[in-house]
Design an enzyme around this catalytic site. Structure first.
Site, PDB file in Angstrom:
ATOM      1  N   HIS A 155      25.160  61.116  69.026  1.00 36.27           N
ATOM      2  CA  HIS A 155      24.994  61.321  70.479  1.00 36.27           C
ATOM      3  C   HIS A 155      24.327  62.669  70.782  1.00 36.27           C
ATOM      4  CE1 HIS A 155      27.581  57.872  71.759  1.00 36.27           C
ATOM      5  NE2 HIS A 155      28.141  58.094  70.589  1.00 36.27           N
ATOM      6  N   HIS A 165      36.650  64.613  74.521  1.00 32.00           N
ATOM      7  CA  HIS A 165      37.611  64.377  73.451  1.00 32.00           C
ATOM      8  C   HIS A 165      38.546  63.249  73.876  1.00 32.00           C
ATOM      9  CE1 HIS A 165      40.262  64.841  70.203  1.00 32.00           C
ATOM     10  NE2 HIS A 165      40.847  65.978  70.490  1.00 32.00           N
ATOM     11  N   ASN A 176      31.105  53.855  75.785  1.00 31.38           N
ATOM     12  CA  ASN A 176      29.732  53.446  75.498  1.00 31.38           C
ATOM     13  C   ASN A 176      29.288  52.398  76.509  1.00 31.38           C
ATOM     14  OD1 ASN A 176      29.235  55.058  73.248  1.00 31.38           O
ATOM     15  ND2 ASN A 176      29.881  53.489  71.775  1.00 31.38           N
TER      16      ASN A 176
HETATM   17 FE1  HDE Z   1      32.214  59.051  69.034  1.00 29.66          FE
HETATM   18  N1  HDE Z   1      31.874  60.943  68.337  1.00 29.66           N
HETATM   19  N2  HDE Z   1      33.189  58.601  67.316  1.00 29.66           N
HETATM   20  N3  HDE Z   1      32.425  57.112  69.613  1.00 29.66           N
HETATM   21  N4  HDE Z   1      31.242  59.467  70.699  1.00 29.66           N
HETATM   22  C1  HDE Z   1      31.209  61.907  68.987  1.00 29.66           C
HETATM   23  O1  HDE Z   1      31.924  64.147  69.155  1.00 29.66           O
HETATM   24  C2  HDE Z   1      33.615  59.493  66.408  1.00 29.66           C
HETATM   25  C3  HDE Z   1      33.075  56.119  68.939  1.00 29.66           C
HETATM   26  C4  HDE Z   1      31.093  58.649  71.786  1.00 29.66           C
HETATM   27  O2  HDE Z   1      28.324  63.057  75.410  1.00 29.66           O
HETATM   28  C5  HDE Z   1      31.279  63.240  68.294  1.00 29.66           C
HETATM   29  O3  HDE Z   1      31.450  66.035  70.349  1.00 29.66           O
HETATM   30  C6  HDE Z   1      34.396  58.851  65.384  1.00 29.66           C
HETATM   31  C7  HDE Z   1      33.328  54.995  69.785  1.00 29.66           C
HETATM   32  C8  HDE Z   1      30.325  59.307  72.808  1.00 29.66           C
HETATM   33  O4  HDE Z   1      29.233  64.665  74.225  1.00 29.66           O
HETATM   34  C9  HDE Z   1      32.191  62.947  67.094  1.00 29.66           C
HETATM   35  C10 HDE Z   1      34.411  57.530  65.726  1.00 29.66           C
HETATM   36  C11 HDE Z   1      32.798  55.347  71.006  1.00 29.66           C
HETATM   37  C12 HDE Z   1      30.025  60.562  72.284  1.00 29.66           C
HETATM   38  C13 HDE Z   1      32.501  61.480  67.270  1.00 29.66           C
HETATM   39  C14 HDE Z   1      33.654  57.380  66.926  1.00 29.66           C
HETATM   40  C15 HDE Z   1      32.244  56.661  70.869  1.00 29.66           C
HETATM   41  C16 HDE Z   1      30.610  60.629  70.971  1.00 29.66           C
HETATM   42  C17 HDE Z   1      29.948  63.869  68.010  1.00 29.66           C
HETATM   43  C18 HDE Z   1      35.070  56.379  64.980  1.00 29.66           C
HETATM   44  C19 HDE Z   1      32.748  54.516  72.292  1.00 29.66           C
HETATM   45  C20 HDE Z   1      29.202  61.642  72.948  1.00 29.66           C
HETATM   46  C21 HDE Z   1      29.840  65.075  68.914  1.00 29.66           C
HETATM   47  C22 HDE Z   1      36.362  56.622  64.498  1.00 29.66           C
HETATM   48  C23 HDE Z   1      34.043  54.186  72.796  1.00 29.66           C
HETATM   49  C24 HDE Z   1      30.014  62.489  73.869  1.00 29.66           C
HETATM   50  C25 HDE Z   1      31.113  65.169  69.566  1.00 29.66           C
HETATM   51  C26 HDE Z   1      29.110  63.484  74.560  1.00 29.66           C
HETATM   52  C27 HDE Z   1      30.544  61.750  70.144  1.00 29.66           C
HETATM   53  C28 HDE Z   1      33.312  60.838  66.423  1.00 29.66           C
HETATM   54  C29 HDE Z   1      33.424  56.108  67.537  1.00 29.66           C
HETATM   55  C30 HDE Z   1      31.596  57.317  71.969  1.00 29.66           C
HETATM   56  C31 HDE Z   1      31.618  63.253  65.733  1.00 29.66           C
HETATM   57  C32 HDE Z   1      35.032  59.542  64.206  1.00 29.66           C
HETATM   58  C33 HDE Z   1      34.068  53.711  69.431  1.00 29.66           C
HETATM   59  C34 HDE Z   1      29.933  58.749  74.167  1.00 29.66           C
HETATM   60  O5  HDE Z   1      33.372  63.677  67.136  1.00 29.66           O
END
Ligand code: HDE
Length: 711
Positions: free
Chosen positions: A84, A349, A158
């Site tokens: 993202h 978060h 999402n």
């Molecule tokens: Fe994320 N995801 N994600 N994700 N995600 C991040 O956090 C992660 C997942 C989503 O505009 C990171 O600060 C793991 C689902 C959005 O700043 C990180 C898993 C969904 C955004 C991270 C998922 C999301 C992130 C990267 C599976 C939809 C952007 C930078 C276990 C429900 C937020 C950060 C923004 C961002 C981890 C799966 C949505 C790495 C470990 C499911 C919208 O922490």
């Protein structure tokens, strides 16, 4: 100077007027006034030449201003988000419609009618780097920070309701597979490469999200025209601890609309900031985007009533099974003042919850609750990033965490521990309005095993496929064919096809034919119903607000006709621009003048939703001999957009190869979204506008067959 952070996001109308006024002034926000100084506040007398020995001599280290300037510059980048990375953000507010959720949750911001809670939303693509294009095939992030009176609540969702994997331990594998390949860092922001499809072929839990990724949902026309989903099943909790399962949905007021894949690729070159610019421009213009928040509620006693597991993030609860119940609306009404300070430094978060909302044991969610804080510690340089203006709660904050990098507060007193007497026992533990974790009894053996209830990988992809309209299905087949066509390893193509064959035979047949691959033997596929809520053609709203319409004109144009059309369309909220072979003004064929908004060869049809060619016995021949104008019309026609022409304007449509029925009198003809009339000037019938609006509101005219148009 405008204030950063969530504090001044309410009062939409005042914002609207201010934004419009500022636009007229030519500058949205004035920057700091005053004299240039160093970071220490010392005024500098010169910042264009460094201190040196003589005019051509070496630069001197004692030039502290020059050193500070370059040193700060050297440190101006922070790590981009690991996923993202590219996004756009805006402030606004959320307001519940009523208190009807009060029987399910203690969360006051969801249940206090009339209460506007400030929000910051960041939309994003997932796979691409910060500088990649907006219009790639990808999931879009839709993350919302609610600055509630009881602390920050983040709904980090999402634009698709399901995820690619079930257990967070697979997240690094999945992301490594979809990101550019490690040996050459190719391709940028694209899933069409071997490693992603290798992973998909071996991990069938990805298939449902893959169906969404291959659908039009992955190509949003605008961030303002996409749904948002919390994805996981969360829990609403009452003050006395009763839980209810919940899925969150955002529904855009403007309907759900997408680009075509061919457009996406061209827009990526014409305007890599297409979605960002759209969000920014419409908010600046006071056309504030709006979404409705809805919830699907499942009583705890019904947890096992489904043929899938509620804890499995690769599954939806079909809306026909559990309807979406409207809760409130969100309006975005203020652009950030500074991209870095706000959109880049915002930290969402999943574990940021407030009383009344809690987690479930979804094994994906549990990983997320660890991962976001962890990544932000490095991305934002230490543990005090919650003090950054965009992350700061509006609720009071009192902690015993005084130290760490970039501490902004000067905490007073001797005690940074609990319990204490020296600090009068402060901060004290409250007994009201506190977050209490949902109580559940758990008993089990430590085990590494995917739950059996998670193992149906094919039913919901089949449900999705079978719920599509024919045109959406065609786009999905084309997307699979494009993506797999880019895969170099033939075995991987065949392995994915074998998976599709287990989803739906028709899907497999169509993809196999396009790829020229042998069709696997038929195997049993799931029996499903259909879910009309999944097809986005059912999600249009009839509005043309903020749709962009290009009027192609040249000297000699019918100024009166253009003015009539323009005012009728802008009155309905559309944005109309005059494109001409040269800038400045156009002289009208029967008098009058028209201001040119854009020079034709600097724009492209893919940046607009519709095109109109007005009359003009002199202007139309000019355009018909201008390759840009001819291509513009042909391409808009190919992309199934509304195309209108009146009077002589119809000649340009013919030159462009538009093969539809045209009006032969002053009546209006609408042939598959090509609207024509021989009338012009004062005689242009209202019906011309009505038909145009109708076509534009339905987004595209899919009945049109334009495969042969070379654009
Ligand atoms: Fe994320 N995801 N994600 N994700 N995600 C991040 O956090 C992660 C997942 C989503 O505009 C990171 O600060 C793991 C689902 C959005 O700043 C990180 C898993 C969904 C955004 C991270 C998922 C999301 C992130 C990267 C599976 C939809 C952007 C930078 C276990 C429900 C937020 C950060 C923004 C961002 C981890 C799966 C949505 C790495 C470990 C499911 C919208 O922490």
């Amino acid at each position: 100077m405008a204030q950063n952070g969530p504090e001044n996001t309410q009062n939409g109308n005042a914002q609207n007027n201010n934004a419009k006024q500022a636009q007229l002034d030519g500058a949205r926000v004035k920057r700091d006034e005053g004299y240039l100084t160093t970071q220490q506040g010392v005024r500098v007398d010169h910042t264009d030449d460094a201190l040196s020995v003589g005019e051509r001599g070496p630069t001197l280290l004692e030039d502290f201003h020059a050193r500070e300037k370059i040193t700060h510059f050297d440190h101006e980048r922070i790590p981009e988000r690991v996923v993202h990375a590219r996004g756009a953000g805006a402030y606004g507010y959320f307001e519940p419609y009523d208190d009807s959720l009060a029987e399910f949750t203690a969360a006051k911001f969801l249940t206090t009618p009339g209460k506007q809670t400030p929000v910051f939303v960041r939309f994003s693509t997932v796979a691409g780097s910060r500088g990649s294009a907006d219009t790639v095939r990808d999931v879009r992030g839709f993350a919302t920070k609610f600055y509630t009176d009881e602390g920050n609540y983040d709904l980090v969702g999402n634009n698709m309701p399901v995820f690619f994997i079930q257990d967070g331990i697979k997240f690094p594998d999945f992301v490594h597979a979809v990101k550019p390949e490690p040996h050459n860092e190719i391709p940028q922001a694209a899933s069409a490469h071997d490693t992603l499809w290798d992973f998909v072929s071996l991990q069938p839990e990805t298939l449902h999200a893959i169906m969404w990724l291959m659908s039009d949902r992955a190509l949003p026309r605008s961030y303002r025209m996409m749904q948002g989903f919390g994805v996981h099943t969360f829990r609403l909790v009452t003050a006395d601890g009763k839980g209810t399962f919940v899925k969150f949905h955002w529904t855009p007021k403007l309907g759900v609309h997408s680009l075509l894949w061919d457009e996406c690729q061209k827009v990526a070159g014409n305007d890599p900031d297409f979605n960002r610019r759209d969000l920014w421009d419409t908010i600046e213009a006071g056309d504030y985007p709006e979404w409705e928040l809805g919830v699907q509620l499942v009583p705890e006693e019904n947890e096992f009533d489904f043929d899938f597991d509620l804890l499995d993030a690769t599954k939806i609860i079909p809306e026909e099974q559990v309807p979406v119940r409207p809760v409130g609306k969100m309006v975005l009404n203020r652009n950030p003042d500074n991209f870095f300070a706000e959109t880049e430094q915002v930290a969402f978060h999943t574990a940021n919850v407030v009383p009344g909302i809690d987690f479930t044991n979804d094994p994906l969610l549990q990983f997320r609750n660890f991962s976001y804080l962890d990544t932000q510690l490095i991305r934002l340089g230490g543990p005090n990033f919650a003090q950054l203006p965009v992350n700061r709660p509006v609720a009071d904050v009192h902690t015993n965490q005084y130290d760490g990098y970039s501490q902004q507060k000067i905490h007073r007193g001797r005690t940074s521990y609990h319990k204490n007497t020296l600090g009068g026992g402060c901060p004290a533990i409250a007994d009201e309005g506190v977050f209490r974790h949902y109580t559940q009894r758990l008993d089990g053996e430590t085990i590494r095993k995917r739950a059996e209830s998670f193992k149906n990988y094919y039913s919901q992809p089949a449900l999705f496929w079978r719920s599509m309209s024919e045109v959406e299905a065609e786009h999905i087949v084309a997307a699979f064919s494009f993506e797999l066509g880019k895969v170099e390893t033939v075995e991987i193509r065949s392995a994915v096809l074998a998976q599709l064959n287990r989803v739906d035979r028709d899907l497999a047949e169509r993809v196999a034919e396009q790829l020229g691959l042998p069709l696997p033997d038929a195997v049993p596929t799931p029996e499903t119903t259909t879910s009309p809520a999944l097809s986005q053609v059912n999600l249009a709203t009839g509005s043309i607000a903020t749709r962009k319409i290009a009027v192609l004109a040249a000297d000699g144009v019918d100024v009166k006709g253009v003015e009539t059309v323009m005012s009728a369309l802008t009155n309905r909220g559309a944005i109309v621009e005059i494109l001409a072979p040269h800038g400045g003004t156009l002289s009208g064929g029967s008098g009058g003048e028209l201001a040119v908004d854009r020079v034709l060869n600097t724009m492209a049809s893919v940046l607009y939703d519709a095109v109109i060619v007005p009359c003009g016995p002199d202007s139309v021949p000019t355009l018909s001999s201008d390759g840009y104008a001819v291509h513009f019309v042909a391409e808009a026609y190919k992309h199934a957009k509304a195309v209108g022409a009146f009077g002589k304007g119809v000649d340009l449509l013919r030159t462009a190869g538009v093969s539809e029925e045209f009006a032969d009198g002053t009546d209006v003809t609408n042939s598959n979204g090509v609207i024509s009339s021989t009338a012009a000037q004062d005689d242009l019938p209202d019906q011309f506008i009505e038909e145009l609006v109708k076509s534009l509101a339905q987004h595209r005219d899919w009945a049109r067959r334009t495969e042969a148009i070379p654009a």
